[in-house]
Design an enzyme around this catalytic site. Structure first.
Site, mmCIF file in Angstrom:
data_model
loop_
_atom_site.group_PDB
_atom_site.id
_atom_site.type_symbol
_atom_site.label_atom_id
_atom_site.label_comp_id
_atom_site.label_asym_id
_atom_site.label_seq_id
_atom_site.Cartn_x
_atom_site.Cartn_y
_atom_site.Cartn_z
ATOM 1 N N ARG A 5 -3.829 40.019 -49.147
ATOM 2 C CA ARG A 5 -2.756 40.963 -49.395
ATOM 3 C C ARG A 5 -2.183 40.857 -50.810
ATOM 4 O O ARG A 5 -2.078 41.842 -51.530
ATOM 5 C CB ARG A 5 -1.634 40.575 -48.446
ATOM 6 C CG ARG A 5 -0.933 41.648 -47.778
ATOM 7 C CD ARG A 5 -0.086 40.970 -46.707
ATOM 8 N NE ARG A 5 -0.579 41.312 -45.392
ATOM 9 C CZ ARG A 5 -0.195 42.392 -44.738
ATOM 10 N NH1 ARG A 5 0.691 43.207 -45.245
ATOM 11 N NH2 ARG A 5 -0.695 42.664 -43.562
ATOM 12 N N THR A 6 -1.816 39.651 -51.193
ATOM 13 C CA THR A 6 -1.209 39.453 -52.511
ATOM 14 C C THR A 6 -2.218 39.738 -53.615
ATOM 15 O O THR A 6 -1.907 40.378 -54.615
ATOM 16 C CB THR A 6 -0.676 38.003 -52.632
ATOM 17 O OG1 THR A 6 0.201 37.769 -51.542
ATOM 18 C CG2 THR A 6 0.067 37.790 -53.923
ATOM 19 N N ARG A 30 -2.745 31.809 -57.387
ATOM 20 C CA ARG A 30 -2.185 31.245 -56.171
ATOM 21 C C ARG A 30 -2.895 29.926 -55.926
ATOM 22 O O ARG A 30 -4.110 29.828 -56.096
ATOM 23 C CB ARG A 30 -2.417 32.182 -54.992
ATOM 24 C CG ARG A 30 -1.679 31.748 -53.734
ATOM 25 C CD ARG A 30 -1.994 32.698 -52.620
ATOM 26 N NE ARG A 30 -1.224 32.456 -51.433
ATOM 27 C CZ ARG A 30 -0.103 33.106 -51.133
ATOM 28 N NH1 ARG A 30 0.374 34.033 -51.932
ATOM 29 N NH2 ARG A 30 0.526 32.853 -50.017
ATOM 30 N N HIS A 66 7.259 32.031 -54.987
ATOM 31 C CA HIS A 66 6.405 33.223 -54.952
ATOM 32 C C HIS A 66 7.266 34.325 -55.576
ATOM 33 O O HIS A 66 7.745 35.221 -54.895
ATOM 34 C CB HIS A 66 6.039 33.530 -53.496
ATOM 35 C CG HIS A 66 5.057 34.643 -53.327
ATOM 36 N ND1 HIS A 66 4.314 35.160 -54.369
ATOM 37 C CD2 HIS A 66 4.687 35.343 -52.238
ATOM 38 C CE1 HIS A 66 3.538 36.127 -53.901
ATOM 39 N NE2 HIS A 66 3.749 36.266 -52.618
ATOM 40 N N LYS A 73 -16.355 21.614 -57.940
ATOM 41 C CA LYS A 73 -17.241 20.679 -58.636
ATOM 42 C C LYS A 73 -16.429 19.600 -59.328
ATOM 43 O O LYS A 73 -16.944 18.860 -60.154
ATOM 44 C CB LYS A 73 -18.101 21.434 -59.663
ATOM 45 C CG LYS A 73 -19.037 22.444 -59.031
ATOM 46 C CD LYS A 73 -19.832 23.166 -60.114
ATOM 47 C CE LYS A 73 -20.371 24.493 -59.622
ATOM 48 N NZ LYS A 73 -20.156 25.562 -60.598
#
Ligand SMILES: [Zn+2]
Lengths: 156, 305
Positions: free
Chosen positions: B53-54, B103, B131, B82
């Site tokens: 969604r974001t 994020r 956020h 890695k």
């Protein structure tokens, strides 16, 4: 002070000609103070512990010879030794006497207790900012933004 | 307001006037000004933890304003698997783009990224911490609805303990002198550290157990989900969550004209029958994510002033 007492004090407290005397360190924080100042390799260091003190009951004293520590350096002691007084010695005389101020920011000195904070996951130097008064300082991690009310416990 | 080159990491970094300035820019963007302003700009979306969604909201924001997007949505294909450090990933990506939306599950990761990147970072969520684009879009919705952010009576309902959305919104609203009604089960109250910040900002708030205890009208009710995982016992969850569900018949008394907001996705904490009422503004709120993110992308890249 009578002669016997004076002699006894001189014996216990070895006077320095030049350097920095950190007095009124709450016992038993002397070794922590040495560690935070990072002066272990910088010449003669005298650590005295458990002296009687009217103000503190028991106190520690640290003497660093030939090094005049700046306020910026000694203010890093604010969280473990807020009562400490700094005496700068020159020619066997105290030329400057100052208290400790709690800095506005702490870089690299504290560890963030939040296990999910990036400072505990990547190699990044911690950075805290002080909130609240100098007498009741709290610190906030600038990374995870958590606030800690007992900053002394965060000192590594 | 000086935003070019600046990262958007936490609502804490913004003064009241800056927040107002950003909110007004988002409303200008929504009104159709600044079309194609992001032409020629490249956004990198770095999602070290999935949030479709974001991510889509950022990508749609960029593309529909003329910009382009590169990035990854799945941490498994990223070099971090890695063993590359976050700092090194950011140092590399920073050379490919004009702005990064990221994020990451670790708190403070976005702040660290902003310290090593040579382009602005927009935090799209760092663990339980911040956020900020969600908070900005909530504020944009309030400004759009009421024409102001000052002096609103805002209720917050549900899980106030774990909901980072309501923590940030409460702190942002504390800059605007409103009144908060914090309505939650006893075990899910607003945490002490948030209340202390409200206290030091001089914000008036009350703590209530349910909507029935309200004594004055609310302008807004911000509903959050009470999650099953917070309860050991399923029946206990059902009983508690049921008591905080919004239905048509909830919208009486102090809630007659209340505007309902929700960060979405909704499960069943707002009944579908409420969607058609004039009270429901949560879908419009979600849509405001696009102009809000466009305004932020434009401001930090310097194409919106
Ligand atoms: Zn932290």
């Amino acid at each position: 002070m009578n002669a016997a007492k004076r002699a006894e004090k001189a014996h216990k407290v070895y006077a320095i000609e030049s350097g920095t005397v950190i007095d009124h360190i709450p016992h038993p924080m002397a070794l922590k103070v040495v560690e935070i100042l990072g002066v272990k390799q910088d010449g003669i260091l005298t650590v005295g512990m458990n002296f009687p003190s009217q103000r503190l009951g028991r106190k520690d004293i640290v003497k660093v010879e030939n090094l005049k520590l700046t306020a910026q350096v000694t203010d890093r002691l604010a969280l473990v030794a807020p009562t400490a007084t700094i005496n700068i010695i020159e020619g066997s005389r105290v030329v400057e006497k100052r208290p400790i101020h709690v800095p506005k920011t702490f870089r690299g000195l504290l560890r963030c207790p939040n296990p999910n904070c990036i400072t505990n996951i990547e190699s990044v130097s911690t950075h805290f900012v002080r909130e609240g008064s100098e007498s009741e300082p709290a610190v906030r991690c600038t990374y995870c933004e958590r606030l800690y009310r007992e900053p002394a416990q965060l000192v590594v | 307001m000086d935003l070019p080159g600046r990262s958007i990491i936490s609502i804490r970094d913004f003064a009241r006037d800056e927040i107002l300035g950003i909110v007004d820019k988002a409303l200008e963007v929504k009104a159709g000004e600044w079309a194609d302003a992001l032409h020629g700009k490249v956004l990198a979306t770095l999602f070290f933890e999935p949030s479709t969604r974001t991510r889509l909201s950022f990508e749609a924001a960029m593309v529909s304003m003329g910009g382009r997007v590169i990035g990854f949505a799945d941490p498994n294909i990223s070099s971090t698997r890695k063993g590359e450090t976050l700092a090194d990933t950011i140092r590399t990506v920073t050379g490919y783009c004009d702005v990064i939306a990221m994020r990451h599950p670790v708190e403070g990761s976005a702040r660290l990224a902003s310290e090593v990147a040579s382009v602005p970072i927009i935090n799209a969520g760092d663990g339980a911490n911040q956020h900020p684009t969600q908070t900005f879009l909530d504020l944009v919705t309030l400004k759009e609805e009421f024409g102001r952010l000052e002096g609103l009576a805002v209720g917050m309902l549900g899980d106030l303990k774990y909901g980072r959305t309501v923590h940030s919104l409460a702190m942002a609203l504390s800059l605007f002198g409103g009144r908060l009604s914090l309505i939650s089960p006893p075990g899910l109250r607003m945490p002490a550290h948030v209340k202390e910040e409200l206290d030091s900002a001089g914000t008036r708030y009350e703590e209530l157990r349910d909507l029935g205890e309200l004594t004055s009208d609310l302008d807004v009710l911000y509903v959050t989900r009470i999650q099953k995982e917070r309860f050991a016992d399923f029946q206990e969850y059902e009983r508690v969550a049921g008591a905080y569900r919004i239905r048509r018949d909830t919208l009486t008394g102090p809630c007659t004209r209340v505007r309902l907001m929700h960060p979405l996705p909704r499960v069943d904490e707002i009944a579908e029958e409420v969607d058609a009422t004039p009270n429901a503004i949560y879908f419009r709120q979600a849509h405001n994510g696009i102009p809000t993110r466009q305004a932020l992308l434009g401001l930090v890249t310097g194409v919106i002033r």
